[in-house]
Design a protein around this motif. Structure first.
Motif, PDB file in Angstrom:
ATOM      1  N   VAL A  66       0.848  -1.202   0.000  1.00 17.53           N
ATOM      2  CA  VAL A  66       0.000   0.000   0.000  1.00 17.53           C
ATOM      3  C   VAL A  66       0.884   1.252   0.000  1.00 17.53           C
ATOM      4  O   VAL A  66       0.619   2.222  -0.716  1.00 17.53           O
ATOM      5  N   HIS A  67       1.963   1.204   0.783  1.00 22.81           N
ATOM      6  CA  HIS A  67       2.859   2.354   0.877  1.00 22.81           C
ATOM      7  C   HIS A  67       3.619   2.592  -0.430  1.00 22.81           C
ATOM      8  O   HIS A  67       3.813   3.727  -0.857  1.00 22.81           O
ATOM      9  N   ILE A  68       4.026   1.503  -1.064  1.00 20.10           N
ATOM     10  CA  ILE A  68       4.882   1.634  -2.253  1.00 20.10           C
ATOM     11  C   ILE A  68       4.070   1.877  -3.528  1.00 20.10           C
ATOM     12  O   ILE A  68       4.552   2.518  -4.459  1.00 20.10           O
ATOM     13  N   CYS A  69       2.849   1.388  -3.572  1.00 17.01           N
ATOM     14  CA  CYS A  69       2.014   1.533  -4.780  1.00 17.01           C
ATOM     15  C   CYS A  69       2.019   2.992  -5.264  1.00 17.01           C
ATOM     16  O   CYS A  69       1.701   3.901  -4.515  1.00 17.01           O
ATOM     17  N   GLU A 115      17.600  -2.024  -5.557  1.00 11.72           N
ATOM     18  CA  GLU A 115      16.736  -0.914  -5.109  1.00 11.72           C
ATOM     19  C   GLU A 115      17.594   0.183  -4.483  1.00 11.72           C
ATOM     20  O   GLU A 115      17.364   1.378  -4.684  1.00 11.72           O
ATOM     21  N   GLU A 116      18.590  -0.238  -3.702  1.00 11.42           N
ATOM     22  CA  GLU A 116      19.458   0.744  -3.056  1.00 11.42           C
ATOM     23  C   GLU A 116      20.321   1.479  -4.090  1.00 11.42           C
ATOM     24  O   GLU A 116      20.504   2.690  -4.004  1.00 11.42           O
ATOM     25  N   GLY A 133      16.739  -1.840   2.510  1.00  4.98           N
ATOM     26  CA  GLY A 133      15.351  -2.020   2.084  1.00  4.98           C
ATOM     27  C   GLY A 133      14.803  -0.684   1.593  1.00  4.98           C
ATOM     28  O   GLY A 133      14.030  -0.015   2.265  1.00  4.98           O
ATOM     29  N   ALA A 134      15.223  -0.292   0.393  1.00  3.54           N
ATOM     30  CA  ALA A 134      14.940   1.064  -0.102  1.00  3.54           C
ATOM     31  C   ALA A 134      13.801   1.084  -1.105  1.00  3.54           C
ATOM     32  O   ALA A 134      13.730   1.961  -1.952  1.00  3.54           O
ATOM     33  N   ARG A 135      12.883   0.123  -1.008  1.00  5.67           N
ATOM     34  CA  ARG A 135      11.902  -0.012  -2.089  1.00  5.67           C
ATOM     35  C   ARG A 135      11.012   1.211  -2.293  1.00  5.67           C
ATOM     36  O   ARG A 135      10.397   1.360  -3.344  1.00  5.67           O
ATOM     37  N   HIS A 136      10.902   2.059  -1.293  1.00  7.46           N
ATOM     38  CA  HIS A 136      10.027   3.227  -1.472  1.00  7.46           C
ATOM     39  C   HIS A 136      10.760   4.410  -2.120  1.00  7.46           C
ATOM     40  O   HIS A 136      10.295   5.532  -2.077  1.00  7.46           O
ATOM     41  N   HIS A 137      11.909   4.155  -2.728  1.00 10.59           N
ATOM     42  CA  HIS A 137      12.597   5.228  -3.458  1.00 10.59           C
ATOM     43  C   HIS A 137      11.731   5.673  -4.649  1.00 10.59           C
ATOM     44  O   HIS A 137      10.801   4.960  -5.039  1.00 10.59           O
ATOM     45  N   VAL A 138      12.062   6.826  -5.197  1.00  5.87           N
ATOM     46  CA  VAL A 138      11.287   7.329  -6.338  1.00  5.87           C
ATOM     47  C   VAL A 138      12.146   7.418  -7.608  1.00  5.87           C
ATOM     48  O   VAL A 138      11.911   8.247  -8.475  1.00  5.87           O
TER      49      VAL A 138
END
Ligand code: SF4
Lengths: 64, 406
Positions: free
Chosen positions: A52-55, B281-282, B340-345
């Motif tokens: 949900v956060h990453i989507c 990802e990093e 665990g950097a998956r929320h990078h843009v």
């Protein structure tokens, strides 16, 4: 906890599938999200929160 | 406006501080005034958005348009405006809702996680052949020419159905288009060259479309639906071809370099190849090679991070700044593949997030695993200060990476 998926918003980047392929899948045709386990438990529930956060399109939400 | 950063105090594009750090101004404005006005090369200005949270908010807000034909769209290079060539249809990159969704979905099925997995054996073969060639060469070789560019070019050519024998033609022109230092005329000529080439290729395929390649499959599928449009397929082919090789090539070169200069990080992957995807990802976060491509123009007044951006004002959602924001990543300037950097843009965010990201991930994974397994003694052949980094291009990377294989 229940996963709600809005396929109208989904942009099919597959980030949810990468997060947990046992909970999420994508349609063959247009790549939009399919929820395989709508009420995940344990680790799968944590993965669903990550998804949900990453989507990127806010296509996923949770009802806790 | 008040604060330390007045309009035109800062003019884009800014230089990276070193190959491994964003422009130092990013940190300054992120701390002092995270949404601030910056100057553009054509004398206009735009809002620079620097915090991770604000960048995500901006890029997922439909009140910001991606339409590069909008006269208020912020341009990082003069003469960049799309549709200079009136025959060139808008790409999905430049479309807004409601036009964007269906156009993206028409091709999305080609890029799902599962479809990419099906390509894995063929990509492995391509990488193995390139590594064989590296090992066969004696002494110093250029990793960019031997591996970084050929792998994604071969893969995207095969996927689209573009003859690889023509790769020189579009690689040279893509490089020219993506350079900040070429004249607008030179960039336009390069652009027209690639579009003209693809126009001919699509016309040939229309006569006998094959379901063995993406362009053929699109022709067959869209004709059946009655929505086929020649010019739109040429634009799509253009976008996928240009975005499909240059970006991944640069990430291959930079990742190799980063892992070689951080041997303790490389050791983690060597010990457990299951870690490669996390590492990627990093690396994507750390380099954010496409930094300011995520420009938008407001089509309504929007409040973001306490600042009201007015209709017709432009924004630059700075992914590199967001990816080094300490509120999203602890010790952001450190390369830490375990974080665990998956929320990078690094692939953008919102409706336009990179369509080819899972192809890029897979290519990087196969290249990194294969390269370091088969050539454990790989070394950079020149001092780091002599490496030709792409400081003058829209997409960051390396022009060459001389290495030795034993
Ligand atoms: S991550 Fe979001 S946008 Fe991407 S496929 Fe899943 S639901 Fe759709």
């Amino acid at each position: 906890m229940k996963i709600i998926a809005d396929t109208g918003r989904c942009v099919g980047a597959g980030q949810c599938v990468l997060t947990d392929p046992e909970v999420f899948d994508q349609t063959e045709d247009d790549g939009t999200v399919i929820v395989l386990v709508s009420e995940p438990m344990g680790a799968a529930a944590d993965h669903a929160r990550d998804a949900v956060h990453i989507c990127p399109s806010q296509a996923l939400s949770l009802v806790e | 406006m008040t604060g330390v950063m007045e309009t035109a105090d800062l003019s884009f594009p800014l230089a990276r501080e070193c190959p491994f750090s964003p422009p130092k101004e990013y940190k300054e404005i992120r701390e002092a005034e995270p949404i601030s006005k910056v100057g553009l090369p054509d004398g206009t200005w735009a809002w620079a958005i620097t915090r991770h949270e604000d960048v995500r908010a901006a890029l997922s807000d439909p009140r910001f348009s991606a339409d590069r034909t909008n006269p208020n769209f912020p341009m990082l290079v003069q003469g960049q405006r799309q549709n200079q060539n009136p025959d060139f249809e808008k790409t999905i990159l430049s479309m807004d809702a409601p036009e964007h969704g269906p156009a993206r979905r028409a091709v999305l099925g080609e890029f799902t996680v599962r479809r990419m997995e099906a390509l894995r054996p063929r990509i492995q073969e391509i990488v193995d052949e390139r590594v064989d060639a590296m090992l066969a060469a004696d002494g110093e070789i250029d990793l960019v020419a031997e591996l970084s560019l050929p792998v994604p070019s071969l893969v995207i050519c095969e996927l689209l159905g573009v003859p690889y024998s023509d790769h020189d033609f579009f690689q040279v022109r893509t490089a020219a288009m993506l350079s900040r230092t070429r004249t607008p005329e030179a960039r336009r000529e390069a652009f027209d060259g690639v579009v003209g080439y693809l126009d001919k290729l699509v016309t040939t395929k229309e006569a006998a479309p094959s379901d063995g390649d993406l362009l053929g499959r699109q022709i067959i599928k869209l004709r059946e639906e009655g929505t086929y449009h020649h010019g739109k397929l040429v634009s799509l082919a253009f976008l996928l071809l240009v975005a499909g090789h240059e970006t991944t090539a640069n990430m291959i070169s930079l990742s190799t370099l980063a892992l070689l200069r951080n041997p303790e990080q490389l050791a983690i992957i060597k010990a457990d190849p299951g870690k490669t995807l996390v590492a990627i990802e990093e690396l994507l976060r750390y380099f954010t090679i496409v930094d300011a491509a995520t420009a938008r123009v407001a089509v309504a007044d929007v409040e973001i991070g306490g600042v009201t951006i007015k209709k017709d004002e432009g924004i630059l959602a700075l992914g590199y700044s967001a990816n080094r924001d300490p509120s999203a990543f602890e010790n952001p300037d450190e390369l830490d593949i375990d974080r665990g950097a998956r929320h990078h843009v690094a692939f953008g965010f919102g409706a336009h997030q990179c369509l080819g990201q899972n192809l890029a991930r897979m290519e990087l994974q196969i290249v990194i695993d294969t390269l370091f397994k088969r050539i454990p003694e790989l070394k950079i052949a020149v001092p780091e200060t002599e490496l030709p980094f792409k400081d003058d291009a829209f997409i960051f990377g390396l022009y060459a990476l001389p290495v030795t294989c034993e």
